[in-house]
Design a protein around this motif. Sequence first.
Motif, PDB file in Angstrom:
ATOM      1  N   SER A 165      -3.176  11.341   5.234  1.00  0.00           N
ATOM      2  CA  SER A 165      -2.620  12.311   4.287  1.00  0.00           C
ATOM      3  C   SER A 165      -2.608  13.712   4.886  1.00  0.00           C
ATOM      4  CB  SER A 165      -3.437  12.303   2.992  1.00  0.00           C
ATOM      5  OG  SER A 165      -4.764  12.748   3.242  1.00  0.00           O
ATOM      6  N   HIS A 180      -7.494  -0.168   4.046  1.00  0.00           N
ATOM      7  CA  HIS A 180      -6.217   0.474   3.740  1.00  0.00           C
ATOM      8  C   HIS A 180      -6.358   1.924   4.195  1.00  0.00           C
ATOM      9  CE1 HIS A 180      -4.808  -2.870   1.235  1.00  0.00           C
ATOM     10  NE2 HIS A 180      -5.955  -2.858   0.600  1.00  0.00           N
ATOM     11  N   PHE A 204       0.858  -1.188   0.000  1.00  0.00           N
ATOM     12  CA  PHE A 204       0.000   0.000   0.000  1.00  0.00           C
ATOM     13  C   PHE A 204       0.895   1.239   0.000  1.00  0.00           C
ATOM     14  CE2 PHE A 204      -3.160   2.517   2.862  1.00  0.00           C
ATOM     15  CZ  PHE A 204      -3.605   3.249   1.777  1.00  0.00           C
ATOM     16  N   LEU A 242      -2.035   6.825  13.349  1.00  0.00           N
ATOM     17  CA  LEU A 242      -1.318   7.097  12.103  1.00  0.00           C
ATOM     18  C   LEU A 242      -0.741   8.500  12.139  1.00  0.00           C
ATOM     19  CD1 LEU A 242      -4.266   5.522  11.075  1.00  0.00           C
ATOM     20  CD2 LEU A 242      -2.734   5.280   9.119  1.00  0.00           C
ATOM     21  N   CYS A 287      -2.703  -1.288   7.101  1.00  0.00           N
ATOM     22  CA  CYS A 287      -3.626  -2.233   6.480  1.00  0.00           C
ATOM     23  C   CYS A 287      -4.130  -3.134   7.602  1.00  0.00           C
ATOM     24  CB  CYS A 287      -2.955  -3.072   5.405  1.00  0.00           C
ATOM     25  SG  CYS A 287      -2.245  -2.080   4.073  1.00  0.00           S
ATOM     26  N   PHE A 315      -4.286   7.128  -3.441  1.00  0.00           N
ATOM     27  CA  PHE A 315      -3.829   5.783  -3.070  1.00  0.00           C
ATOM     28  C   PHE A 315      -3.152   5.098  -4.253  1.00  0.00           C
ATOM     29  CE2 PHE A 315      -8.142   6.429  -1.152  1.00  0.00           C
ATOM     30  CZ  PHE A 315      -7.771   6.580   0.171  1.00  0.00           C
ATOM     31  N   LEU A 347      -4.840   5.601   5.164  1.00  0.00           N
ATOM     32  CA  LEU A 347      -3.730   6.526   4.893  1.00  0.00           C
ATOM     33  C   LEU A 347      -3.967   7.802   5.678  1.00  0.00           C
ATOM     34  CD1 LEU A 347      -1.477   8.034   3.182  1.00  0.00           C
ATOM     35  CD2 LEU A 347      -3.288   8.493   1.507  1.00  0.00           C
ATOM     36  N   ASP A 376       2.726   0.803   6.751  1.00  0.00           N
ATOM     37  CA  ASP A 376       3.316   1.448   5.570  1.00  0.00           C
ATOM     38  C   ASP A 376       3.358   0.484   4.378  1.00  0.00           C
ATOM     39  OD1 ASP A 376       3.608   3.575   7.252  1.00  0.00           O
ATOM     40  OD2 ASP A 376       5.801   3.529   7.320  1.00  0.00           O
ATOM     41  N   TRP A 410       1.387   5.462  -1.790  1.00  0.00           N
ATOM     42  CA  TRP A 410       0.514   6.587  -2.155  1.00  0.00           C
ATOM     43  C   TRP A 410       1.312   7.614  -2.935  1.00  0.00           C
ATOM     44  CZ3 TRP A 410      -0.218  11.466   0.921  1.00  0.00           C
ATOM     45  CH2 TRP A 410       0.727  11.624   1.946  1.00  0.00           C
ATOM     46  N   GLU A 448       1.803   7.943   7.262  1.00  0.00           N
ATOM     47  CA  GLU A 448       1.778   6.516   7.610  1.00  0.00           C
ATOM     48  C   GLU A 448       0.540   5.850   7.016  1.00  0.00           C
ATOM     49  OE1 GLU A 448       4.169   5.354  11.559  1.00  0.00           O
ATOM     50  OE2 GLU A 448       2.313   6.413  11.993  1.00  0.00           O
ATOM     51  N   ARG A 449       0.670   4.541   6.765  1.00  0.00           N
ATOM     52  CA  ARG A 449      -0.453   3.733   6.313  1.00  0.00           C
ATOM     53  C   ARG A 449      -0.576   2.514   7.214  1.00  0.00           C
ATOM     54  NH1 ARG A 449       3.803   5.057   3.751  1.00  0.00           N
ATOM     55  NH2 ARG A 449       3.995   3.274   2.375  1.00  0.00           N
ATOM     56  N   ALA A 496      -8.742   7.777   3.417  1.00  0.00           N
ATOM     57  CA  ALA A 496      -7.710   8.808   3.595  1.00  0.00           C
ATOM     58  C   ALA A 496      -8.185   9.828   4.628  1.00  0.00           C
ATOM     59  CB  ALA A 496      -7.420   9.521   2.273  1.00  0.00           C
TER      60      ALA A 496
END
Length: 462
Positions: free
Chosen positions: A226, A222, A132, A262, A269, A156, A224, A247, A134, A266-267, A175
């Motif tokens: 942002s 997923h 994953f 997060l 899952c 994404f 994120l 991540d 971005w 950072e991501r 997001a």
Amino acid sequence: MLTPRSTTALTRRRFAQLSGMAVGSLALPGVARAAAAPDVTLEIAPCIVEASPRHRIRTIGYNGQVPGPLLRMREGEPKSVEIRNRTLDPEIVHWHGLFLPPEIDGAMEEGTPMVAPGASTRFMLTPRPAGFRWYHTHTFAGKDLAKAQYSGQHGFLLIEPRSDPGAYDREVFLALHDWNGHMDGGGDGFMMPVYDVTTINGKMLGFGDPIQVKPGERVLLHVLNSSPTEVHWIAFAGHSFQVVALDGNAVPRPQTVAMLRLAPAERVCALVEMNNPGVWVLGEVRRHVQAAGMGIVFEYANAGGKPKWDQPEELAWNYERFAMQTPAEGARYPVPEEAATGIALTFDAKFMGHGAEEQWLINGKSYPNTEEPVLHAGQRYRLLLKNESADEHPVHLHRHTFEVKRIDGGPELTGLRKDVLLIPAQKTTEVEFTANHPGRTLLHCHQQDHMDRGFMMVFRYA
Ligand SMILES: [Cu+2]
């Protein structure tokens, strides 16, 4: 009123249909050169995010939407990418978490050219590693809290592995973003951005389409962050998260947790078992942040009523629990044999006066005057990140993945691979990486106001 369709909760088949349409629609019908159309086109242009009918935010986005289009690529399969800049400022697109050459990674500090206003650029991109990822802008905002990462320029990118176990029924991409920032003085005299509006996928809680689920489904989230500057805490009322990747990289110890933290960029899952029928809120744990909009509704088939939220009592997150703690445990993730060369980096702030914006320092210097350590290809390096400031910092290394080795004198860790790490205040954190992607390599704080005020440095290869 609300339709069951959601552009962010897509089955694979549905996505294939949509993405096929999206690419095709950019080619003019009947034009011969359509065959040479790029695989991916990102048009950077003004657009409006309707976070709610009362919150219409003018911003800059990709292809008229925020987040930008969901891109799926197969690991190692080159794609042609065209970037068109339809704004009045030079722009650049960074491919976050990829191993790309500096010419196209998307950071001018590494040597990627900016795309001039009205201009386009086209290049081939070989997506790797799988996971994953971005894409986002990588410009300077300074005092303009509508520019750069404060804008809607994020999207994404899922790089699919060559083989995918796929133990889930569907994927949902979320997001987290903050909007309408302005600088405000903290109690310590330091200035920081604060925000009026917070969203998930550009919508405030109650104003986006609910995510429709069925009992028994396994949903792979997923998530994120942002946000230009904010750390976010996310819980899902009635449900828990099985964290499988951080991540975009599989964690050696998947864990079930009640909430996610997060930092910017950072991501996470996480698998969620849909085993509690009803109508539920997934949202920011801190009440005032959720009240500003950061939440989304999950609705089981045939369930009705108002969305429910359970307020957690406290905030909890610990990176260490996702890592192996001794090499013996981690047969699949052996500690590299070679000794790593240490590079010490001390982070601190220079107070510029009450109500003024501080300057950020790495080893006593602000970018562009920061050191340029020289890396030797194939060598392993251990970064000793000593944070002497009173803030935590989401530190990001471009073009490489690092392994988290030690946080604040804790146990030696193995197998936790990331590209952003929230470095705690007044503590030393250690990460390792192998210098295997020659070319200029940027390291910086992903908090936009910190990178704008000097928290950046470049590694060179010998
Ligand atoms: Cu920072």
